[in-house]
Design an enzyme around this catalytic site. Sequence first.
Site, PDB file in Angstrom:
ATOM      1  N   GLU A  33      40.831  50.767  37.816  1.00 17.61           N
ATOM      2  CA  GLU A  33      39.923  50.276  38.463  1.00 17.61           C
ATOM      3  C   GLU A  33      39.142  51.128  39.022  1.00 17.61           C
ATOM      4  O   GLU A  33      39.446  52.048  39.764  1.00 17.61           O
ATOM      5  CB  GLU A  33      40.169  49.318  39.541  1.00 17.61           C
ATOM      6  CG  GLU A  33      39.041  48.537  40.245  1.00 17.61           C
ATOM      7  CD  GLU A  33      39.213  47.561  41.470  1.00 17.61           C
ATOM      8  OE1 GLU A  33      38.358  47.125  42.229  1.00 17.61           O
ATOM      9  OE2 GLU A  33      40.595  47.164  41.661  1.00 17.61           O
ATOM     10  N   ARG A 257      56.513  51.259  41.405  1.00 17.15           N
ATOM     11  CA  ARG A 257      55.426  52.199  41.656  1.00 17.15           C
ATOM     12  C   ARG A 257      55.737  53.453  41.988  1.00 17.15           C
ATOM     13  O   ARG A 257      56.852  53.533  42.589  1.00 17.15           O
ATOM     14  CB  ARG A 257      54.486  51.791  42.972  1.00 17.15           C
ATOM     15  CG  ARG A 257      53.520  50.557  42.716  1.00 17.15           C
ATOM     16  CD  ARG A 257      52.869  50.122  44.068  1.00 17.15           C
ATOM     17  NE  ARG A 257      51.754  51.094  44.273  1.00 17.15           N
ATOM     18  CZ  ARG A 257      50.553  50.710  43.761  1.00 17.15           C
ATOM     19  NH1 ARG A 257      50.331  49.849  42.982  1.00 17.15           N
ATOM     20  NH2 ARG A 257      49.687  51.423  43.940  1.00 17.15           N
ATOM     21  N   LYS A 267      44.531  54.283  46.788  1.00 19.91           N
ATOM     22  CA  LYS A 267      43.237  54.743  46.808  1.00 19.91           C
ATOM     23  C   LYS A 267      42.306  54.384  48.065  1.00 19.91           C
ATOM     24  O   LYS A 267      41.762  54.957  48.599  1.00 19.91           O
ATOM     25  CB  LYS A 267      42.499  54.208  45.753  1.00 19.91           C
ATOM     26  CG  LYS A 267      42.690  54.688  44.600  1.00 19.91           C
ATOM     27  CD  LYS A 267      41.877  53.989  43.160  1.00 19.91           C
ATOM     28  CE  LYS A 267      42.478  52.848  42.655  1.00 19.91           C
ATOM     29  NZ  LYS A 267      42.090  52.104  41.468  1.00 19.91           N
TER      30      LYS A 267
HETATM   31  P1  ATP Z   1      45.752  51.893  44.372  1.00 16.92           P
HETATM   32  O1  ATP Z   1      46.631  50.920  45.076  1.00 16.92           O
HETATM   33  O2  ATP Z   1      46.037  53.357  44.413  1.00 16.92           O
HETATM   34  O3  ATP Z   1      44.234  51.442  44.272  1.00 16.92           O
HETATM   35  P2  ATP Z   1      46.034  50.318  41.870  1.00 16.92           P
HETATM   36  O4  ATP Z   1      47.071  50.032  41.301  1.00 16.92           O
HETATM   37  O5  ATP Z   1      44.766  49.335  42.585  1.00 16.92           O
HETATM   38  O6  ATP Z   1      46.406  51.433  42.747  1.00 16.92           O
HETATM   39  P3  ATP Z   1      44.456  50.759  39.619  1.00 16.92           P
HETATM   40  O7  ATP Z   1      43.194  51.551  39.242  1.00 16.92           O
HETATM   41  O8  ATP Z   1      44.220  49.221  39.486  1.00 16.92           O
HETATM   42  O9  ATP Z   1      45.001  51.139  41.044  1.00 16.92           O
HETATM   43  O10 ATP Z   1      45.727  51.050  38.704  1.00 16.92           O
HETATM   44  C1  ATP Z   1      45.551  51.633  37.450  1.00 16.92           C
HETATM   45  C2  ATP Z   1      46.981  51.615  36.748  1.00 16.92           C
HETATM   46  O11 ATP Z   1      47.644  52.587  37.340  1.00 16.92           O
HETATM   47  C3  ATP Z   1      47.594  50.340  36.887  1.00 16.92           C
HETATM   48  O12 ATP Z   1      48.365  49.823  35.527  1.00 16.92           O
HETATM   49  C4  ATP Z   1      48.665  50.489  37.885  1.00 16.92           C
HETATM   50  O13 ATP Z   1      49.879  49.565  37.614  1.00 16.92           O
HETATM   51  C5  ATP Z   1      48.979  51.851  37.912  1.00 16.92           C
HETATM   52  N1  ATP Z   1      49.290  52.398  39.204  1.00 16.92           N
HETATM   53  C6  ATP Z   1      48.645  52.755  40.182  1.00 16.92           C
HETATM   54  N2  ATP Z   1      49.420  53.321  41.230  1.00 16.92           N
HETATM   55  C7  ATP Z   1      50.494  53.454  40.613  1.00 16.92           C
HETATM   56  C8  ATP Z   1      51.558  54.298  41.254  1.00 16.92           C
HETATM   57  N3  ATP Z   1      51.749  54.471  42.595  1.00 16.92           N
HETATM   58  N4  ATP Z   1      52.699  54.214  40.272  1.00 16.92           N
HETATM   59  C9  ATP Z   1      52.538  53.824  39.261  1.00 16.92           C
HETATM   60  N5  ATP Z   1      51.620  53.323  38.707  1.00 16.92           N
HETATM   61  C10 ATP Z   1      50.579  53.199  39.225  1.00 16.92           C
HETATM   62 MG    MG Z   2      43.855  47.983  42.340  1.00 13.97          MG
END
Ligand code: ATP
Ligand code: MG
Length: 552
Positions: A33, A257, A267
């Site tokens: 995202e 994660r 983020k």
């Molecule tokens: P955040 O909570 O930091 O915003 P998010 O999962 O909302 O993380 P996205 O941009 O939606 O962030 O994630 C893009 C991809 O990266 C998704 O497939 C997500 O599962 C993966 N991802 C995000 N954070 C992690 C993490 N800490 N470990 C492994 N994969 C991750």
């Molecule tokens: Mg997200």
Amino acid sequence: MSEEKSLNFLEEIIETDLKNGKYKQIITRFPPEPNGYLHMGHATSICLNFGLTKKYPGYTNLRFDDTNPVTEETEYVDSIKADIKWLGFEWKHELYASDYFDQLYQFAVTLIKKGLAYVDDSTSEEIATQKGTPTQAGVNSKYRDRSMEENISLFEAMRAGKYKDGEKVLRAKIDMAHTNMLMRDPIIYRIKHAHHHRTGDKWCIYPMYDFAHGQSDSIENITHSICTLEFVPHRELYDWLIEQLNIYPSHQYEFARRNMTYTVMSKRKLLQLVNEKHVSGWDDPRMPTISAMRRRGYTPESIREFCDRVGIAKRENVVDVGLLEFCVREHLNRIALRRMVVLDPVKVVLTNYNDEVEYITSEGNADDVNDSTRAIPFGKELYIEREDFMENPPKKYFRLFPGSMVRLKSAYIIQCNEVIKDAEGNIVELKCTYLPESKSGNDTSGIHVKGTLHWVSAAHAVKIEVRLYDRLFKVEDPSNEEGDFKEYINPDSLQVIPNAYAEPALKDAKFEDRYQFLRKGYFCLDKDSTTDKLIFNRTVTLKDAWAKEQKK
Ligand code: ATP
Ligand code: MG
């Protein structure tokens, strides 16, 4: 890369799928995202998704999951692309969930026509109450039995902008008593009068994550849709929507994660650190973002190696950041150019040295052909590190003290004869003599010394700024502590040394080069540098000083 490793659970699934002929190639996607910069957790997901299609036939798409118009920005899109490329991966197609808005709208209409979705006028509070609890079935909304025709016209009116935010939603019609709360008539479209970074003002209704994600996977024929564990309960809805719409059957798989010690990996939290100015920006070298690590001097090779070593798990855990630093150190040891820099200088005057300048030949990094032998000026006045001298040393102190002998790296053995102090008793100068016959490579002195110190010529040294970094947080898992995570910020995570003395070769430092400042750690040029003022970041220390500190 590491030696033969057993397959992780996804590789096992994929090998079986390929062997059975279920797929000829696999297609994965990385779906960020664009609401922030990528962090180390994303790097794990990138290495996993792109790594699988490097290993097996197929490819990986980069799909921006831009269904939430409010938080997304083009700046983030650009940084995400730069980070993935820097990590060394190439996507097949650059795609945006927002490009599917027309198609997704049609999918929603299909559901309505099949009697599987309805427009609900309930408020968000009412919808929440209707949901029930895990132990108690929910209740049907009074709008649940609207006719298909009415739903179609209301949904069209929603799209046409006839209603305000929150006045109506579109819900899937599944089962308000379902054991999975997410299956209790989930919202699939909401009204949001907001400008979108790509579609502008074309839309005022936006699909919810659950309605966009699986459908986007399906449109792209994603075979293995990999996400993190919090999406396990969403899988049922993911499958249900694909089945009802009768579209390409993508499958969702989940892994844990990635969390790392002494930092936060969300983020939302990183954005707080930036907005509240606890750090200088998303790429502040103390941040766990990919752009920060790049600026700090980490290499893509070392980050990939780290992800490879840690592998993927099915259960959440916190990985020691020390392992990442170990991988960085290992790689930098191989590629870093060797240079001498004195961070906290004390002057050494060689009383028996003439006033001429001599050029000392010094070997570079033995592993690296680019770091050839160089000539370093040597003269009567030198700087050594203040901590390399002690007036009253303890036993086994092999550095300089009154009467002791040490070698100056690649140069001569010197002996300290006199300590000069100012009125306050601070040491300002060390009067020493050098042994002319002890020159490195041609040493006939027969004297063995245990200490070798780095040094620079006072007349030739270049003043540089050096920035030393420590952990951003004082505790291993700040997100799991009581109170606000920001209370655990380490107040001493940045130490700036405005005037360090570097050997003249560093005047030509390049951004892409990595340096080992002898005995001081690995460094790289920081982007804040100007031609008049070079600034270096310490990427990582030479040894794991932190781990040792912890054991005390
Ligand atoms: P955040 O909570 O930091 O915003 P998010 O999962 O909302 O993380 P996205 O941009 O939606 O962030 O994630 C893009 C991809 O990266 C998704 O497939 C997500 O599962 C993966 N991802 C995000 N954070 C992690 C993490 N800490 N470990 C492994 N994969 C991750
Ligand atoms: Mg997200």
